[in-house]
Design a protein around this motif. Structure first.
Motif, PDB file in Angstrom:
ATOM      1  N   LEU A 349      35.849  46.895  44.949  1.00 56.83           N
ATOM      2  CA  LEU A 349      36.366  46.164  46.108  1.00 56.83           C
ATOM      3  C   LEU A 349      36.665  44.708  45.739  1.00 56.83           C
ATOM      4  N   ILE A 350      35.749  44.086  44.985  1.00 54.92           N
ATOM      5  CA  ILE A 350      35.960  42.693  44.572  1.00 54.92           C
ATOM      6  C   ILE A 350      37.187  42.593  43.664  1.00 54.92           C
ATOM      7  N   ALA A 351      37.353  43.569  42.764  1.00 55.61           N
ATOM      8  CA  ALA A 351      38.495  43.547  41.852  1.00 55.61           C
ATOM      9  C   ALA A 351      39.813  43.662  42.606  1.00 55.61           C
ATOM     10  N   ARG A 352      39.857  44.530  43.617  1.00 52.47           N
ATOM     11  CA  ARG A 352      41.102  44.685  44.372  1.00 52.47           C
ATOM     12  C   ARG A 352      41.433  43.419  45.167  1.00 52.47           C
ATOM     13  N   ARG A 353      40.383  42.769  45.691  1.00 49.70           N
ATOM     14  CA  ARG A 353      40.632  41.538  46.446  1.00 49.70           C
ATOM     15  C   ARG A 353      41.116  40.413  45.525  1.00 49.70           C
ATOM     16  N   SER A 354      40.668  40.439  44.276  1.00 45.95           N
ATOM     17  CA  SER A 354      41.071  39.387  43.340  1.00 45.95           C
ATOM     18  C   SER A 354      42.516  39.555  42.871  1.00 45.95           C
ATOM     19  N   GLN A 355      43.050  40.771  43.014  1.00 44.14           N
ATOM     20  CA  GLN A 355      44.424  41.092  42.610  1.00 44.14           C
ATOM     21  C   GLN A 355      44.673  40.824  41.120  1.00 44.14           C
ATOM     22  N   GLN A 356      43.634  40.963  40.319  1.00 45.72           N
ATOM     23  CA  GLN A 356      43.780  40.846  38.866  1.00 45.72           C
ATOM     24  C   GLN A 356      43.944  42.252  38.289  1.00 45.72           C
ATOM     25  N   THR A 357      45.095  42.526  37.718  1.00 48.93           N
ATOM     26  CA  THR A 357      45.437  43.875  37.275  1.00 48.93           C
ATOM     27  C   THR A 357      44.447  44.405  36.248  1.00 48.93           C
ATOM     28  N   GLN A 358      44.104  43.595  35.248  1.00 50.53           N
ATOM     29  CA  GLN A 358      43.189  44.052  34.203  1.00 50.53           C
ATOM     30  C   GLN A 358      41.809  44.349  34.770  1.00 50.53           C
ATOM     31  N   LEU A 359      41.349  43.511  35.686  1.00 49.20           N
ATOM     32  CA  LEU A 359      40.038  43.738  36.285  1.00 49.20           C
ATOM     33  C   LEU A 359      40.029  45.016  37.121  1.00 49.20           C
ATOM     34  N   VAL A 360      41.121  45.257  37.849  1.00 49.08           N
ATOM     35  CA  VAL A 360      41.215  46.482  38.652  1.00 49.08           C
ATOM     36  C   VAL A 360      41.196  47.708  37.748  1.00 49.08           C
ATOM     37  N   GLU A 361      41.958  47.671  36.648  1.00 48.24           N
ATOM     38  CA  GLU A 361      41.975  48.802  35.725  1.00 48.24           C
ATOM     39  C   GLU A 361      40.602  49.032  35.097  1.00 48.24           C
ATOM     40  N   GLY A 675      23.670  61.924  58.196  1.00 45.18           N
ATOM     41  CA  GLY A 675      23.097  60.977  57.251  1.00 45.18           C
ATOM     42  C   GLY A 675      23.884  59.684  57.277  1.00 45.18           C
ATOM     43  N   SER A 676      23.639  58.847  56.263  1.00 45.21           N
ATOM     44  CA  SER A 676      24.340  57.574  56.176  1.00 45.21           C
ATOM     45  C   SER A 676      24.606  57.251  54.721  1.00 45.21           C
ATOM     46  N   THR A 677      25.449  56.242  54.510  1.00 41.07           N
ATOM     47  CA  THR A 677      25.736  55.781  53.155  1.00 41.07           C
ATOM     48  C   THR A 677      26.017  54.295  53.212  1.00 41.07           C
ATOM     49  N   ILE A 678      26.049  53.667  52.041  1.00 42.22           N
ATOM     50  CA  ILE A 678      26.315  52.238  51.939  1.00 42.22           C
ATOM     51  C   ILE A 678      27.685  52.047  51.302  1.00 42.22           C
ATOM     52  N   LEU A 679      28.544  51.278  51.953  1.00 44.89           N
ATOM     53  CA  LEU A 679      29.886  51.033  51.450  1.00 44.89           C
ATOM     54  C   LEU A 679      29.874  49.908  50.423  1.00 44.89           C
ATOM     55  N   GLY A 680      31.012  49.729  49.762  1.00 48.19           N
ATOM     56  CA  GLY A 680      31.119  48.665  48.783  1.00 48.19           C
ATOM     57  C   GLY A 680      30.923  47.287  49.381  1.00 48.19           C
TER      58      GLY A 680
END
Length: 727
Positions: A349-361, A675-680
């Protein structure tokens, strides 16, 4: 030396052997006896006896020895196998199993002594019932004359590290014969500063008298043979093997062995044998091609090859094929992987918000690896359901005989896998259903003959995978559920009104109510109305459901649907209002756009999905969430078993690896939440119970269709299906 770990290994192996023994006894046909089955039965009890002897468990050794003698007479054809003898051997199995459980609980084994069972065993051993008169030779139960043996035992240096005590083998030998003398060879003991208390340095030369035969003496050392040098010869022929016994010995050790053999009577004191001299250091030998044809090196090579046998590679490979791991360690690993999944989602989630292609990959690559680790680790917890099914042949045999019924059990799909955490929790519900089918479902033989059925009843246990779930069926060809009696009992208890006529499915579900029973009398098997209530509670705790199909005089089928795992699943995120929910991905068939202009008057909620009537459930209204303005609403088509329903949501988020977190008692009565879960983002999302939602939507639609609905009331889904992972 971890004796406790060795004891646990012994208990696990004993349980496996006892399970094998029970399976053979339940499958064996007295009219067509398989010699291999009889040999396997004998080996089972012989191995348990031998292993128990290593730990000095005299109570187990004494009883197992008598059972082994009985099996020996049986495989030699001196006893006739019949139903009574099979029953006695099953009682022996139960007694040894009880002693193993007492051993695990550190209880007193002598308190379990069963004199009646031992007397029954001795009765067979005292008067063998010959299948046919033997020829001239006497029966084998006349013991052969005792033989004197010379044993040369050099246990491996790591025998103590492997959790084995060399003296335990000697003690076990003493239970099978008489140890006349022991000569320890201790010349290889190192000086004090070089002595390692975990290393074995001793060699034993032993004089032994017994009538059990050379093979039985060799079998005593099966557990330690691989890393040891063990020789067993008749005393009268031992002198010819002195060179072989000293082949790997030092000169001092060879001299001590010769002295010990003289003391034990294996060789004469005037024997001219001398230990081989130690060769002086020599020049490096020439290449093999330059060596003479009759050189001593070539002459000694075959002897050296014989003296050092090749290691049993096949056995080593077989042993290394499986690795036993403590269940708690595996559970801890699953929990850590769950936290890794959550951390990976946050990083993505942090990588997508940063919009850095290498980090997302990079985060996507890590997510892919995490998914592979998750799948591989979860597969380690998957076990075959045959682990449960193998318990029921004995249950069916005992209960059917107690009721005087003839019932054949058929098992299908025993290789189907499910999470190990669910195995033990399924045992009790299945046991109640099976016992109920035997007691209430299948009729006695005379009643079956009167109704035109075969005298022998049939019971089926079946398991298979379907739509991301495991389905377990318990079916019988009995009389089926009595709808009229169930309705009468429900009205008597106030569960239904006098004029209520629910469909068969709803009627059959009434048998799961607490205290509900249609039995005329209480027996030790049923009639108190508690068994089926336990079944429903147990299955609901596993987030499963039970379906019943029954037809009068044809039989009943109880169908249990359960999730494959209770740890980590593939989920599908949806937004309802300002809240996020998770649907199990395996239950999602497709996603479509909600047709525009569809009336929402509460009288009907359905659409025509390519010619199929699909009931709708608006999750916002169902969960009583405040509505939001949305330009487009979507329908998630979900399926459970053969039923489908459309879940109306505001937005689609796509696939998401879901770590299932349990909910507290506050949510225990909420049927729609599993049940439940924790999101990013760190937020908590609830996991929806799709089977409960589908059942609710279908029931509401069935109730609405009791009234006349104009055909034009239903909208048509004209839009093409959208891939389920698209937003």
């Amino acid at each position: 030396m971890d004796l406790e770990q060795a004891m646990q290994t012994f208990l696990e192996e004993a349980r496996e052997l006892l399970g094998e023994m029970e399976g053979i006894l339940l499958d064996i046909d007295p009219e067509h006896i398989d010699a291999e089955q009889l040999n396997a039965l004998f080996r089972t009890m012989h191995t348990i006896k031998g292993s128990a002897g290593l730990f000095g468990l005299d109570e187990i050794v004494r009883f197992a020895h008598q059972a082994e003698n009985l099996l020996d007479l049986l495989r030699d054809g001196q006893l006739r196998l019949d139903d009574e003898l099979v029953g006695l051997l099953l009682r022996c199995h139960d007694h040894v199993k009880a002693m193993m459980q007492a051993l695990a609980d550190k209880a007193d084994l002598s308190a379990l002594r069963d004199e009646a069972l031992l007397a029954a065993l001795l009765g067979y051993l005292a008067t063998p019932q010959a299948m046919q008169p033997p020829p001239a030779p006497p029966l084998r139960h006349s013991p052969p004359p005792a033989e004197r043996w010379l044993l040369s035992l050099r246990f491996g240096p790591d025998v103590l590290r492997n959790g084995l005590d060399p003296s335990s083998f000697i003690r076990y030998l003493a239970t099978l014969g008489e140890i006349e003398d022991i000569c320890p060879i201790s010349c290889n003991l190192p000086l004090s500063e070089d002595f390692n208390p975990e290393t074995n340095y001793l060699r034993l030369e032993l004089l032994y008298r017994s009538d059990i035969g050379e093979q039985a003496v060799n079998e005593v050392f099966d557990f330690v043979r691989e890393d040891s040098e063990l020789h067993i010869w008749p005393l009268r022929a031992a002198a010819a093997h002195l060179d072989e016994a000293c082949a790997s010995a030092t000169p001092q050790e060879a001299a001590d062995i010769r002295t010990a053999w003289q003391r034990l009577g294996a060789i004469d004191a005037i024997d001219s044998w001398q230990p081989p001299p130690v060769p002086p250091p020599a020049e490096p030998p020439p290449p093999p091609a330059a060596a003479p044809a009759d050189s001593p090196r070539q002459a000694e090579a075959p002897h050296a090859a014989e003296a050092a046998p090749a290691p049993p590679e096949g056995r080593r490979q077989q042993e290394s094929k499986f690795l036993k791991v403590e269940a708690g360690k595996l559970d801890s690993l699953i929990n850590l992987i769950g936290e890794l999944v959550i951390a990976g989602a946050a990083a993505n989630l942090i990588a997508r918000r940063s919009q850095q292609t290498q980090l997302v990959e990079a985060t996507l690559t890590i997510a892919n690896l995490i998914e592979q680790i998750r799948a591989g680790t979860l597969s380690m917890r998957m076990v075959q359901i045959g682990e449960i099914f193998q318990r029921f042949p004995r249950v069916v045999r005992d209960v059917s005989r107690e009721l005087g019924k003839d019932i054949q059990l058929h098992i299908v799909g025993a290789e189907t896998e499910l999470d190990k955490s669910m195995v033990e929790k399924l045992a009790d519900p299945l046991l109640h259903i099976v016992r109920n089918a035997i007691d209430h479902g299948i009729e006695p033989s005379d009643a079956r003959l009167e109704s035109g059925k075969p005298a022998q009843g049939n019971l089926w246990l079946n398991a298979y995978h379907e739509s991301g779930s495991i389905v377990i069926e318990v079916a019988d060809d009995g009389c089926g559920l009595n709808r009229g009696r169930i309705l009468a009992k429900a009205r008597e208890r106030g569960l239904l009104g006098p004029d209520d006529e629910p469909p068969d499915e709803a009627v059959f579900q009434l048998i799961f109510e607490a205290g509900f029973s249609t039995a005329d009398q209480v027996t030790n098997l049923s009639g108190r109305g508690v068994g089926m209530d336990v079944v429903r509670r147990g299955i609901e705790q596993l987030h499963g459901a039970i379906e019943i199909d029954s037809e009068t005089n044809l039989g009943s089928t109880f169908r249990l649907r359960l999730p494959l795992t209770l740890a980590i699943i593939d989920g599908f995120l949806v937004d309802v209002g300002r809240s996020t929910f998770v649907l199990p991905l395996e239950a999602v068939v497709e996603c479509i756009e909600l047709p525009a202009g569809l009336p929402e008057n509460g009288v009907h909620d359905c659409i025509n999905l390519r010619g199929e009537l699909l009931p709708l459930l608006h999750l916002g209204r169902f969960l009583e969430l405040p509505p939001i303005a949305a330009t487009r609403r979507n329908v998630v088509v979900a399926q459970y078993g053969e039923r489908k329903a459309g879940l109306v949501v505001d937005a689609l988020q796509g696939e998401f690896q879901t770590v299932i977190k349990p909910l507290g008692t506050l949510f225990s009565s909420q049927k729609a939440i599993s049940g439940s879960t924790i999101l990013g983002t760190g937020e908590v999302a609830l996991i929806l119970d799709v089977p409960a939602l589908i059942q609710h939507a279908c029931r509401k639609e069935a109730e609405r269709f009791l009234h006349t609905i104009p055909p034009a009331a239903c909208g048509a889904a004209e839009e093409p299906a959208t891939p389920r992972s698209s937003p």
